[in-house]
Design an enzyme around this catalytic site. Structure first.
Site, mmCIF file in Angstrom:
data_model
loop_
_atom_site.group_PDB
_atom_site.id
_atom_site.type_symbol
_atom_site.label_atom_id
_atom_site.label_comp_id
_atom_site.label_asym_id
_atom_site.label_seq_id
_atom_site.Cartn_x
_atom_site.Cartn_y
_atom_site.Cartn_z
ATOM 1 N N TYR A 1 0.810 -1.213 0.000
ATOM 2 C CA TYR A 1 0.000 0.000 0.000
ATOM 3 C C TYR A 1 0.848 1.270 0.000
ATOM 4 O O TYR A 1 0.384 2.322 -0.404
ATOM 5 C CB TYR A 1 -0.915 0.039 1.236
ATOM 6 C CG TYR A 1 -2.188 -0.751 1.093
ATOM 7 C CD1 TYR A 1 -2.170 -2.088 0.736
ATOM 8 C CD2 TYR A 1 -3.419 -0.145 1.317
ATOM 9 C CE1 TYR A 1 -3.331 -2.808 0.619
ATOM 10 C CE2 TYR A 1 -4.590 -0.859 1.199
ATOM 11 C CZ TYR A 1 -4.554 -2.192 0.858
ATOM 12 O OH TYR A 1 -5.718 -2.891 0.747
ATOM 13 N N LYS B 1 3.538 -15.524 2.036
ATOM 14 C CA LYS B 1 3.705 -16.240 0.773
ATOM 15 C C LYS B 1 5.211 -16.479 0.615
ATOM 16 O O LYS B 1 5.843 -16.017 -0.343
ATOM 17 C CB LYS B 1 3.105 -15.399 -0.380
ATOM 18 C CG LYS B 1 3.019 -16.110 -1.709
ATOM 19 C CD LYS B 1 1.926 -17.164 -1.776
ATOM 20 C CE LYS B 1 2.014 -17.932 -3.088
ATOM 21 N NZ LYS B 1 1.045 -19.046 -3.181
ATOM 22 N N ASP C 1 -2.693 -18.521 0.365
ATOM 23 C CA ASP C 1 -3.709 -19.231 -0.428
ATOM 24 C C ASP C 1 -4.326 -20.368 0.386
ATOM 25 O O ASP C 1 -5.542 -20.567 0.391
ATOM 26 C CB ASP C 1 -3.138 -19.720 -1.769
ATOM 27 C CG ASP C 1 -1.790 -20.414 -1.651
ATOM 28 O OD1 ASP C 1 -1.190 -20.407 -0.552
ATOM 29 O OD2 ASP C 1 -1.324 -20.991 -2.656
ATOM 30 N N ASP D 1 -6.101 -7.338 4.081
ATOM 31 C CA ASP D 1 -7.262 -6.699 3.451
ATOM 32 C C ASP D 1 -8.154 -7.764 2.814
ATOM 33 O O ASP D 1 -9.369 -7.785 3.015
ATOM 34 C CB ASP D 1 -6.774 -5.705 2.386
ATOM 35 C CG ASP D 1 -7.939 -5.046 1.664
ATOM 36 O OD1 ASP D 1 -8.896 -4.635 2.352
ATOM 37 O OD2 ASP D 1 -7.896 -4.944 0.422
ATOM 38 N N ASP E 1 -12.119 -9.457 4.248
ATOM 39 C CA ASP E 1 -13.390 -9.462 3.504
ATOM 40 C C ASP E 1 -13.903 -10.896 3.397
ATOM 41 O O ASP E 1 -15.097 -11.158 3.548
ATOM 42 C CB ASP E 1 -13.223 -8.882 2.084
ATOM 43 C CG ASP E 1 -13.618 -7.411 2.012
ATOM 44 O OD1 ASP E 1 -13.361 -6.686 2.994
ATOM 45 O OD2 ASP E 1 -14.183 -6.992 0.980
HETATM 46 C C1 IPM Z 1 -10.211 -1.637 4.178
HETATM 47 C C2 IPM Z 1 -10.513 -1.027 2.837
HETATM 48 C C3 IPM Z 1 -9.385 -0.084 2.456
HETATM 49 C C4 IPM Z 1 -8.084 -0.860 2.455
HETATM 50 C C5 IPM Z 1 -9.593 0.629 1.116
HETATM 51 C C6 IPM Z 1 -10.845 1.471 1.114
HETATM 52 C C7 IPM Z 1 -8.396 1.444 0.718
HETATM 53 O O1 IPM Z 1 -10.689 -2.012 1.880
HETATM 54 O O2 IPM Z 1 -10.059 -0.876 5.164
HETATM 55 O O3 IPM Z 1 -10.150 -2.859 4.269
HETATM 56 O O4 IPM Z 1 -7.800 -1.573 1.484
HETATM 57 O O5 IPM Z 1 -7.335 -0.771 3.428
HETATM 58 MG MG MG Z 2 -10.735 -3.976 2.694
#
Ligand code: IPM
Ligand code: MG
Length: 362
Positions: A138, A188, A220, A244, A248
């Site tokens: 990032y 990884k 993975d 990240d 999710d």
């Molecule tokens: C998160 C979000 C952010 C990230 C985005 C919006 C940049 O997906 O906080 O998980 O990737 O950190």
């Molecule tokens: Mg995210």
């Protein structure tokens, strides 16, 4: 006790869910006799429209003068989302060196049926992902796009220093010590040099934490195991990008992304607390913004984390979590959690239900 809290509701459903977080904070204030002094400011697309910048320097200064930040979400899908992320979200994370992003994933028994994952696999799921938040892909340099004879090219850089790896691993080890003493370091290392350094560092540090069982896992394989055997995890520690993606994925276990809180913490202070920013992980959800449909529980659970990690009030944090569990057991559901035919509460009704329980629970 007296605390200063900076409230940054942001865009989309941010203001709706943050209002409920504040309502719960006020219930805690009333029950325990604390004093939370709240300041509020615009951030994100609303700030860009009003002030010409998504995060004003004076807003940052006021954050600096606070004990913690309660954050909603920022973004503008029709507009310049990338700019808002670059000029509001990342500066907040970077300015306060909020390198440790804690994302707990808990499956409430009352919600096991709302996940597409088999209910048997969801039994006893209670894990925390510790995501490195201020380094890696990032932020690495160089990062750019250019034209060449072979066409357009682009580069991003995945760089980690030993110091950055060590401090996030330490957060993972310490958290594991307070929980079920199992730490899974995700990398990884079969491909990436930065992952090999990460893995070496984790193995070296394990000597300082004899009481913690450390495993290494490729990202993975971890992605697969998170669905197959999510209850086998306690604490997962990983880099910015992997964290990240895995969080999710892990949110699917909880039945709705509207259930997942987060804490982004700076360097721990002597007393074990840290400055932090607290936010739901769901983002602005523009499709349901302004309709009072959003699930405020992720924000309310983030308030619980704030009480625990930044304000040093773990008992109060526990109570907020118990109030959420109890609201769900009593059958309170927002639209994302309701089964066909079940009545869905508004954002405010759900917030009220939890706030009432914060006052009334034994
Ligand atoms: C998160 C979000 C952010 C990230 C985005 C919006 C940049 O997906 O906080 O998980 O990737 O950190
Ligand atoms: Mg995210």
């Amino acid at each position: 006790m007296q605390f200063d809290i900076m409230v940054l509701p942001g865009d989309g459903i941010g203001p709706e869910v943050v209002a409920e977080g504040v309502r719960v904070l006020q219930a805690v204030e009333k029950r325990f006799g604390h004093r939370f002094r709240l300041s509020e400011d615009l951030v994100g697309a609303v700030a860009l429209r009003r002030y010409g910048t998504p995060l004003r320097p004076e807003t940052l200064e006021q954050c600096r003068a606070s004990h913690a930040i309660l954050f909603g979400a920022v973004g503008d899908p029709g507009g310049d989302d990338a700019r808002i992320i670059r000029e509001a979200l990342f500066p907040l994370r970077k300015s306060f060196d909020l390198f440790a992003n804690l994302r707990p994933v808990k499956v409430y028994p009352a919600l096991a049926h709302t996940s597409p994952v088999r209910p048997e696999a969801l039994h006893n799921v209670d894990l925390v992902v510790v995501r490195e938040l201020t380094g890696g892909l990032y932020f690495g340099r160089p990062r750019r796009q250019w034209r060449s004879r072979q066409g357009r090219q682009a580069v991003d850089t995945l760089r980690y220093s030993e110091r950055e790896i060590e401090r996030i691993l330490r957060v993972g080890f310490r958290l594991a010590q307070q929980r079920r003493r199992k730490l899974t370091s995700v990398d990884k290392a079969n491909v990436l040099e930065s992952s090999r350094l990460w893995r070496q560092k984790a193995s070296e540090m394990a000597a300082d934490y004899h009481d913690v069982k450390l495993d290494h896992m490729y990202v993975d394989a971890c992605a697969m195991l998170l669905i197959r055997q999510p209850a086998s995890f306690d604490v997962i520690v990983t880099d910015n990008m992997f964290g990240d993606i895995l969080t999710d994925e892990a949110s699917v276990l909880a039945g709705s992304i509207g259930m997942l809180p987060s804490a982004s913490l700076g360097k721990p202070r002597r007393d074990g607390t840290a400055f932090g920013m607290y936010e739901p992980i769901h983002g602005t959800a523009p499709d349901i913004a302004g309709q009072s449909k959003a699930n405020p529980l992720a924000t309310i659970l983030s308030v619980g984390m704030m009480l625990r990690y930044s304000l040093g009030l773990p008992g109060e944090g526990d109570l907020v979590e118990r109030a959420v569990a109890s609201a769900l057991e009593q059958g309170h559901r927002t639209g994302d959690l309701a089964r066909p035919g079940e009545r869905a509460l508004t954002t405010g009704q759900m917030g009220e239900a939890v706030a009432r329980l914060v006052i009334e629970l034994h």
